[in-house]
Design a protein around this motif. Structure first.
Motif, PDB file in Angstrom:
ATOM      1  N   VAL A  66       0.818  -1.214   0.000  1.00  0.00           N
ATOM      2  CA  VAL A  66       0.000   0.000   0.000  1.00  0.00           C
ATOM      3  C   VAL A  66       0.850   1.261   0.000  1.00  0.00           C
ATOM      4  O   VAL A  66       0.312   2.364   0.008  1.00  0.00           O
ATOM      5  CB  VAL A  66      -0.975   0.006   1.191  1.00  0.00           C
ATOM      6  CG1 VAL A  66      -1.999  -1.105   1.051  1.00  0.00           C
ATOM      7  CG2 VAL A  66      -0.224  -0.129   2.506  1.00  0.00           C
ATOM      8  N   SER A  67       2.168   1.101  -0.009  1.00  0.00           N
ATOM      9  CA  SER A  67       3.050   2.248  -0.208  1.00  0.00           C
ATOM     10  C   SER A  67       4.274   1.773  -0.970  1.00  0.00           C
ATOM     11  O   SER A  67       4.637   0.592  -0.911  1.00  0.00           O
ATOM     12  CB  SER A  67       3.441   2.900   1.128  1.00  0.00           C
ATOM     13  OG  SER A  67       4.150   1.991   1.928  1.00  0.00           O
TER      14      SER A  67
ATOM     15  N   ASP B 297      -5.323   3.180  -7.826  1.00  0.00           N
ATOM     16  CA  ASP B 297      -5.888   3.768  -6.617  1.00  0.00           C
ATOM     17  C   ASP B 297      -7.120   2.973  -6.206  1.00  0.00           C
ATOM     18  O   ASP B 297      -7.762   2.321  -7.033  1.00  0.00           O
ATOM     19  CB  ASP B 297      -6.307   5.220  -6.869  1.00  0.00           C
ATOM     20  CG  ASP B 297      -5.120   6.164  -7.018  1.00  0.00           C
ATOM     21  OD1 ASP B 297      -4.076   5.906  -6.393  1.00  0.00           O
ATOM     22  OD2 ASP B 297      -5.245   7.155  -7.760  1.00  0.00           O
TER      23      ASP B 297
ATOM     24  N   GLU C 238       0.087   4.318   5.830  1.00  0.00           N
ATOM     25  CA  GLU C 238      -1.054   4.500   4.934  1.00  0.00           C
ATOM     26  C   GLU C 238      -2.322   3.844   5.490  1.00  0.00           C
ATOM     27  O   GLU C 238      -3.423   4.136   5.031  1.00  0.00           O
ATOM     28  CB  GLU C 238      -0.735   3.927   3.553  1.00  0.00           C
ATOM     29  CG  GLU C 238       0.331   4.689   2.782  1.00  0.00           C
ATOM     30  CD  GLU C 238      -0.112   6.099   2.415  1.00  0.00           C
ATOM     31  OE1 GLU C 238      -1.295   6.283   2.065  1.00  0.00           O
ATOM     32  OE2 GLU C 238       0.709   7.017   2.490  1.00  0.00           O
ATOM     33  N   LEU C 239      -2.157   2.947   6.454  1.00  0.00           N
ATOM     34  CA  LEU C 239      -3.297   2.241   7.035  1.00  0.00           C
ATOM     35  C   LEU C 239      -3.798   2.884   8.328  1.00  0.00           C
ATOM     36  O   LEU C 239      -4.764   2.404   8.921  1.00  0.00           O
ATOM     37  CB  LEU C 239      -2.919   0.782   7.316  1.00  0.00           C
ATOM     38  CG  LEU C 239      -2.388  -0.016   6.124  1.00  0.00           C
ATOM     39  CD1 LEU C 239      -2.025  -1.430   6.557  1.00  0.00           C
ATOM     40  CD2 LEU C 239      -3.409  -0.060   4.994  1.00  0.00           C
TER      41      LEU C 239
ATOM     42  N   TYR D 249      -5.851   4.999   9.345  1.00  0.00           N
ATOM     43  CA  TYR D 249      -6.987   5.823   8.939  1.00  0.00           C
ATOM     44  C   TYR D 249      -7.588   6.600  10.113  1.00  0.00           C
ATOM     45  O   TYR D 249      -7.940   7.775   9.983  1.00  0.00           O
ATOM     46  CB  TYR D 249      -8.104   4.957   8.349  1.00  0.00           C
ATOM     47  CG  TYR D 249      -7.670   3.902   7.392  1.00  0.00           C
ATOM     48  CD1 TYR D 249      -6.947   4.210   6.239  1.00  0.00           C
ATOM     49  CD2 TYR D 249      -8.011   2.568   7.602  1.00  0.00           C
ATOM     50  CE1 TYR D 249      -6.571   3.224   5.347  1.00  0.00           C
ATOM     51  CE2 TYR D 249      -7.639   1.579   6.715  1.00  0.00           C
ATOM     52  CZ  TYR D 249      -6.922   1.901   5.590  1.00  0.00           C
ATOM     53  OH  TYR D 249      -6.553   0.927   4.717  1.00  0.00           O
TER      54      TYR D 249
ATOM     55  N   HIS E  89     -12.735  -0.900   2.766  1.00  0.00           N
ATOM     56  CA  HIS E  89     -12.437  -0.741   1.345  1.00  0.00           C
ATOM     57  C   HIS E  89     -13.743  -0.820   0.559  1.00  0.00           C
ATOM     58  O   HIS E  89     -14.545  -1.734   0.771  1.00  0.00           O
ATOM     59  CB  HIS E  89     -11.523  -1.868   0.851  1.00  0.00           C
ATOM     60  CG  HIS E  89     -10.240  -2.008   1.595  1.00  0.00           C
ATOM     61  ND1 HIS E  89     -10.167  -2.583   2.854  1.00  0.00           N
ATOM     62  CD2 HIS E  89      -8.975  -1.670   1.251  1.00  0.00           C
ATOM     63  CE1 HIS E  89      -8.907  -2.588   3.249  1.00  0.00           C
ATOM     64  NE2 HIS E  89      -8.158  -2.039   2.311  1.00  0.00           N
TER      65      HIS E  89
ATOM     66  N   LEU F  53     -11.474   8.345   1.642  1.00  0.00           N
ATOM     67  CA  LEU F  53     -10.033   8.137   1.606  1.00  0.00           C
ATOM     68  C   LEU F  53      -9.620   7.473   0.299  1.00  0.00           C
ATOM     69  O   LEU F  53     -10.355   6.654  -0.253  1.00  0.00           O
ATOM     70  CB  LEU F  53      -9.593   7.252   2.772  1.00  0.00           C
ATOM     71  CG  LEU F  53     -10.012   7.700   4.177  1.00  0.00           C
ATOM     72  CD1 LEU F  53      -9.572   6.680   5.214  1.00  0.00           C
ATOM     73  CD2 LEU F  53      -9.439   9.070   4.492  1.00  0.00           C
ATOM     74  N   THR F  54      -8.458   7.823  -0.178  1.00  0.00           N
ATOM     75  CA  THR F  54      -7.897   7.192  -1.376  1.00  0.00           C
ATOM     76  C   THR F  54      -6.502   6.674  -1.048  1.00  0.00           C
ATOM     77  O   THR F  54      -5.678   7.402  -0.489  1.00  0.00           O
ATOM     78  CB  THR F  54      -7.808   8.185  -2.553  1.00  0.00           C
ATOM     79  OG1 THR F  54      -9.119   8.655  -2.869  1.00  0.00           O
ATOM     80  CG2 THR F  54      -7.225   7.498  -3.785  1.00  0.00           C
ATOM     81  N   ARG F  55      -6.279   5.425  -1.371  1.00  0.00           N
ATOM     82  CA  ARG F  55      -4.970   4.810  -1.214  1.00  0.00           C
ATOM     83  C   ARG F  55      -4.606   4.143  -2.538  1.00  0.00           C
ATOM     84  O   ARG F  55      -5.377   4.177  -3.491  1.00  0.00           O
ATOM     85  CB  ARG F  55      -4.970   3.786  -0.069  1.00  0.00           C
ATOM     86  CG  ARG F  55      -5.245   4.385   1.310  1.00  0.00           C
ATOM     87  CD  ARG F  55      -4.118   5.292   1.757  1.00  0.00           C
ATOM     88  NE  ARG F  55      -4.275   5.743   3.135  1.00  0.00           N
ATOM     89  CZ  ARG F  55      -4.907   6.831   3.515  1.00  0.00           C
ATOM     90  NH1 ARG F  55      -5.486   7.609   2.590  1.00  0.00           N
ATOM     91  NH2 ARG F  55      -4.990   7.163   4.789  1.00  0.00           N
TER      92      ARG F  55
END
Length: 298
Positions: A146-147, A161, A202-203, A205, A238, A258-260
């Motif tokens: 995720v990164s 994305d 990134e997780l 949230y 998700h 949110l956008t990852r």
């Protein structure tokens, strides 16, 4: 006496994992059998390769020297495989894909099944773990993250994305006070990650939402989704997971969105491997299409 490639392959796993149990899991080999193989290798070479202790297997100077030679042999073997053309009738062999469990549970099964339909001689393995994979230690042939990592001899490609929203079950929402604002979350039971087990920023949230307490926490996305589905509380989900859990609704979509991104990570040595490159293309295309399809259904 020189070690053969199979001996070196096992040696590399033990050297990288620093234990027989860890190497045995990667190799799918019993640790006792692996220990006997290492002892046989030391006897054959008349060298002590490992300093053994309750803390694990540490390389001796002789082991460090063999490690350099073994990694050189590994690169040569991978280069030899890379020079082989991809069969016209499809991909074959075994490929292990590491992925965070959200992707592994809700995207990869159907994407890999479709790839398998087109390549019946291909064996795909999905390793679903809530952590970062170490490709240098060959925990997987390729990994989804995720990164994007910034260190190591890696090739990183952005896949797509994806979006996440706050979600709750319709049963939970019917039985609790109405949630109209982010501040209202303080009156509700929150589902999320175990704070000290978040393996990628990134997780994280909930900290962005000012949520400091997580009454129902797990390091697994699937456990979190099932808690939400069972009416346990409110949590970030998700969008692509929601079609798999009927009765779970997105809420506060105008306030929380949110956008990852997912990234495909491969070892730099594998760039010349046409088999892995073809699979990477198919995997990337499949994941992109599946995220679009499922998010449209959320």
């Amino acid at each position: 006496m020189e070690a053969n490639w199979d001996d070196l392959r096992l040696f590399l796993a033990v050297a990288r994992e620093h234990s027989l149990s860890g190497a045995g899991k990667l190799l799918r080999l019993d640790p006792a059998t692996l220990g006997r193989r290492m002892q046989r290798l030391e006897t054959a070479l008349q060298l002590t390769l490992f300093a053994k202790s309750p803390q694990g297997y540490a390389l001796t100077d002789a082991g460090q020297s063999l490690l350099v030679r073994a990694e050189k042999a590994e690169r040569a073997m991978r280069a030899a495989v890379a020079d082989q053309p991809v069969a016209s009738d499809g991909l074959s062999g075994q490929v292990r894909i590491g992925a965070p469990d959200g992707c592994a549970n809700y995207l990869l099964p159907q994407v890999c099944a479709a790839i398998s339909d087109q390549n019946p001689d291909l064996d795909l393995q999905i390793v679903a773990l809530p952590r970062v994979f170490n490709l240098s230690r060959r925990e997987a042939d390729m990994a989804i993250a995720v990164s994007a990592p910034t260190a190591g001899r890696l090739v990183v490609q952005k896949i797509t994305d994806y979006r996440l929203h706050l979600a709750a079950s319709d049963a939970y929402l019917a039985a609790r006070e109405h949630i109209a604002r982010v501040q209202d979350l303080r009156q509700h039971r929150v589902v999320g990650y175990i704070p000290d087990m978040i393996f990628d920023q990134e997780l994280d949230y909930l900290s962005d939402l000012g949520v400091n307490r997580v009454p129902l926490a797990s390091n697994s996305v699937s456990v979190q989704i099932n808690w939400i589905r069972q009416g346990g509380g409110v949590g970030i989900a998700h969008d692509f997971s929601l079609p798999a859990v009927p009765g779970v609704l997105r809420i506060l979509t105008d306030q929380i969105s949110l956008t990852r991104a997912f990234y495909l990570i491969r070892h730099a040595d594998d760039q010349r491997n046409p088999r892995l490159s073809h699979l990477a293309q198919a995997l990337t295309a499949g994941l992109r299409a599946e995220v679009v399809r499922l998010e449209a259904l959320a």
